[in-house]
Design an enzyme around this catalytic site. Structure first.
Site, short mmCIF file in Angstrom:
data_model
loop_
_atom_site.label_atom_id
_atom_site.label_comp_id
_atom_site.label_asym_id
_atom_site.label_seq_id
_atom_site.Cartn_x
_atom_site.Cartn_y
_atom_site.Cartn_z
N LYS A 106 -9.91 -14.66 3.71
CA LYS A 106 -10.57 -13.72 2.99
C LYS A 106 -10.00 -13.14 1.87
O LYS A 106 -10.50 -12.63 0.75
CB LYS A 106 -10.52 -12.42 4.03
CG LYS A 106 -11.39 -12.46 5.55
CD LYS A 106 -12.92 -12.44 4.99
CE LYS A 106 -13.60 -12.49 6.39
NZ LYS A 106 -15.24 -12.74 5.96
N GLU B 213 -16.40 -3.14 3.91
CA GLU B 213 -16.31 -2.99 5.25
C GLU B 213 -15.57 -4.05 6.07
O GLU B 213 -15.20 -5.00 5.42
CB GLU B 213 -17.84 -3.37 5.89
CG GLU B 213 -18.10 -5.05 6.15
CD GLU B 213 -18.09 -5.61 4.47
OE1 GLU B 213 -18.14 -5.07 3.39
OE2 GLU B 213 -17.75 -7.07 4.45
N SER C 224 -9.47 -20.63 9.66
CA SER C 224 -9.53 -19.63 8.77
C SER C 224 -8.75 -18.48 8.89
O SER C 224 -8.49 -17.86 7.88
CB SER C 224 -11.12 -19.03 8.96
OG SER C 224 -11.28 -18.72 10.10
#
Lengths: 398, 267
Positions: free
Chosen positions: A90, A112, A378
């Protein structure tokens, strides 16, 4: 396949801009600012510097030797996005959008979060670049991901509990959009996946494309050839689009997106959009979405908060229609088992989201001798320790 | 011309201003909505916006969010809202505007909706989350069945966007008074007068202003500037507080009358 999206933000029929008029001009402004930044060498240089020296790129492509031996089939490589600062991919997108927000003169950033990984990455970048930061998070997710809530607060962000709807990611996005519609003059909405209105699906993809570009070069170096299959979990689908993109022209490489199969096949028990979903509009984009016969968006379930969302990103819907990527699902139990297997064989505790991708690779590997698999790992599993403890009670008992 | 067009012609001829009332259809129950609409009309509402409840209402504040949840819990669907409209139409000639998010409409089918809405006596439709750029098929379907398409204009809209909004709107243009979600506010936004001027510069259509308008003094302030004002959350809150009270209809009627008095001589 022609480059996507088109000028109006459509991936084939999907994508587009479905937001209230108040947000249309600001979104057009965001698109212009992003397109200018993308072509600006100074912007790219600063981003590359932060990705390298702050976030820790490039990440390793690691040959999982003991996992490979345990399964006795395909040779499995892991793309180690879990080693990035903040513990997941991210951060790539957050650094990009953070620099863009600064360039646009915004002073406040909202986001969010589902699993909390995007929230932590956003809070991190806001601390780094000096933005006021508010992260919207469903009350249910705050309970599931307590550690990340604390991390965000320690980084100076305000975590706003969302109590509407299912109190998960979908409701957090709605609440963030309500904030944005109110404070659009000085606020940038740092959307965390390849969702929402154009330019978000394109922009977020671009910031994550580096994952696949690195992995493609690394696997060629390690194996002297391209992989047979690339696996990634798909909630909105940002890590998946990031690793898939560089392989799109390589027609022989199978691209496998793994959705959350949850605990059953009935609507509401899973987040697998290709098991019962239909095209529709949610939160800015037209794509595949889980909904009832009357067009009300369905509730979803996954043990993994980051995959617990009703819509798949529009570019994935397009890749699915083009038969360029395939989408399957792993259940809660399969993901938990895969996480345990990876921990024991490789000493790597994966995020529950990433464990879905691992599960599908584990399922296919034994019958794929001689093949090469790349799995996008990830995120790391520290944030999920409470959930792992709940599910592996026997480990607490000795 | 729809009842909406005829209403604005009448208002102009009589030197009056219009009061538009929004309520969420199906709140507290689908059976109750026609009675509530009748009360609003008795109090002087000139046009009714029937809100279609949606699971993810990104443009709505807490009051209308809760109304949507109640309506959904009571089993309200887009098909139910059409039945409600037909029931209202059997009793009244008040213009009806369907106010909805896009997804229930897509699921129902654009052309099917346009046809059924016309049959049920609905006069037009407003999609909250479809920009004019994405609304071509919708506009064509609605116009094919003689329905008005009302679009939103916002304080953030550029001149280019306002021209698009004006081009695709029929009946009237709905001006969003402020950036933000639906809900009552103490005072009117300073953004509203410049917005009215900017929209006037690109269209001759009647203008209605909504979002944040809840008091007779707001109505008074806007009455001199636009053809109509929209009140939503204030009605919905009254319904929420008095759902079980037999005097709800009487209260709605008298609150409507109070708002209407805000127009003074133009009521």
């Amino acid at each position: 396949m022609s480059p996507q999206p088109d000028a109006s933000g459509h991936f084939g029929p999907y994508g587009g801009r479905f937001v209230p008029e108040v947000l249309m001009a600001p979104i057009e402004e965001l698109e212009q600012a992003y397109l200018a930044a993308r072509e600006d060498p100074a912007f790219q240089a600063e981003l590359q510097d932060l990705l390298r020296n702050y976030a820790g790129r490039p990440t390793a492509l690691y040959f999982a030797k003991r996992l490979t031996e345990a399964l006795g089939g395909a040779r499995i490589y892991l793309k180690r996005e879990d080693l990035l600062h903040t513990g997941a991919h991210k951060i790539n997108n957050c650094l990009g959008q953070g620099l863009l927000a600064r360039r646009m003169g915004k002073r406040r950033i909202i986001a969010e979060t589902g699993a909390g990984q995007h929230g932590v990455a956003t809070a991190t970048v806001c601390a780094l670049l000096g933005f006021e930061c508010v992260v919207y998070m469903g009350e249910e997710d705050m309970r599931r991901q307590r550690l990340n809530v604390f991390r965000m607060r320690m980084l100076g962000a305000k975590v706003a509990a969302v109590t509407s709807g299912s109190r998960t990611l979908k409701d957090a996005i709605s609440e963030a959009m309500r904030d944005w519609v109110t404070n659009v003059a000085d606020t940038h909405y740092l959307l965390g996946s390849v969702l929402g209105a154009h330019p978000y699906p394109m922009m977020v993809r671009d910031f994550h494309k580096t994952i696949g570009e690195e992995a493609r070069g690394q696997i060629l170096e390690a194996e002297g050839r391209l992989p047979d299959s690339v696996f990634a979990c798909v909630g909105g689908g940002s890590n998946a689009i990031g690793i898939f993109h560089a392989f799109l022209p390589d027609a022989a490489v199978r691209l496998v997106g793994v959705e959350a199969g949850g605990r059953g096949t009935a609507l509401g028990e899973h987040a697998a959009r290709y098991h019962g979903g239909a095209p529709g509009v949610l939160q800015g984009a037209y794509s595949f979405v889980l909904q009832d016969d009357h067009g009300q968006i369905a509730l979803t379930h996954s043990v993994s908060a980051g995959l617990d969302y009703a819509m798949i990103g529009p570019e994935h819907a397009w890749l699915h229609d083009q038969n360029r990527a395939e989408y399957t699902s792993a259940s809660d139990v399969q993901a938990l088992d895969a996480a345990r297997l990876l921990s024991r064989t490789e000493g790597i505790i994966p995020a529950l989201e990433s464990a879905h991708a691992v599960a599908e690779a584990v399922r296919r590997a034994p019958a794929a001798a001689g093949q090469v698999f790349v799995v996008n790992l990830s995120g790391r599993g520290d944030k999920d320790i409470d959930i792992y403890r709940e599910n592996f009670k026997e480990l607490d008992e000795s | 011309m729809t009842r909406i067009g005829r209403l604005f012609d009448c208002l102009k001829r009589d030197g009056r201003k219009g009061l538009i009332a929004y309520i969420t259809a199906g709140d507290p129950t689908p059976e109750r909505t026609p009675d509530l609409v009748e009360a609003l009309v008795r109090g002087g509402a000139d046009l009714i916006e029937l809100g279609v409840p949606f699971s993810d209402p990104i443009a709505d504040g807490p009051v209308i969010q809760r109304a949507g949840e109640r309506a959904l819990k009571a089993g309200t669907t887009l098909a139910t809202v059409l039945e409600i409209a037909a029931a209202i139409r059997r009793r009244s000639e008040v213009p009806l505007l369907l106010f909805t998010y896009l997804n229930p409409v897509l699921r129902y089918g654009l052309d099917r909706l346009a046809q059924d809405a016309a049959t049920c006596g609905i006069d037009g439709c407003l999609l909250i989350d479809a920009s004019v750029e994405e609304a071509q098929d919708y506009v064509a379907a609605m116009h094919r069945h003689g329905l008005d398409t009302v679009f939103l204009a916002a304080p953030t809209s550029t001149t280019r966007r306002l021209e698009l909004v004006a081009r695709y709107s029929t009946g009237f243009v709905y001006l969003v008074s402020r950036t933000g979600v639906t809900g009552e506010r103490e005072t009117l936004s300073a953004a509203v007068t410049p917005l009215i001027q900017a929209v006037r510069a690109v269209t001759n259509l009647p203008l209605a202003v909504g979002f944040g308008i809840s008091r007779p003094e707001h109505v008074a302030e806007l009455g001199g500037q636009v053809e109509a004002v929209v009140v939503g959350s204030a009605f919905v809150r009254l319904i929420e507080r008095n759902a079980d009270n037999p005097s709800l209809e009487i209260q709605l009627e008298s609150f409507t009358r109070e708002l209407k008095h805000g127009f003074g001589a133009h009521a």
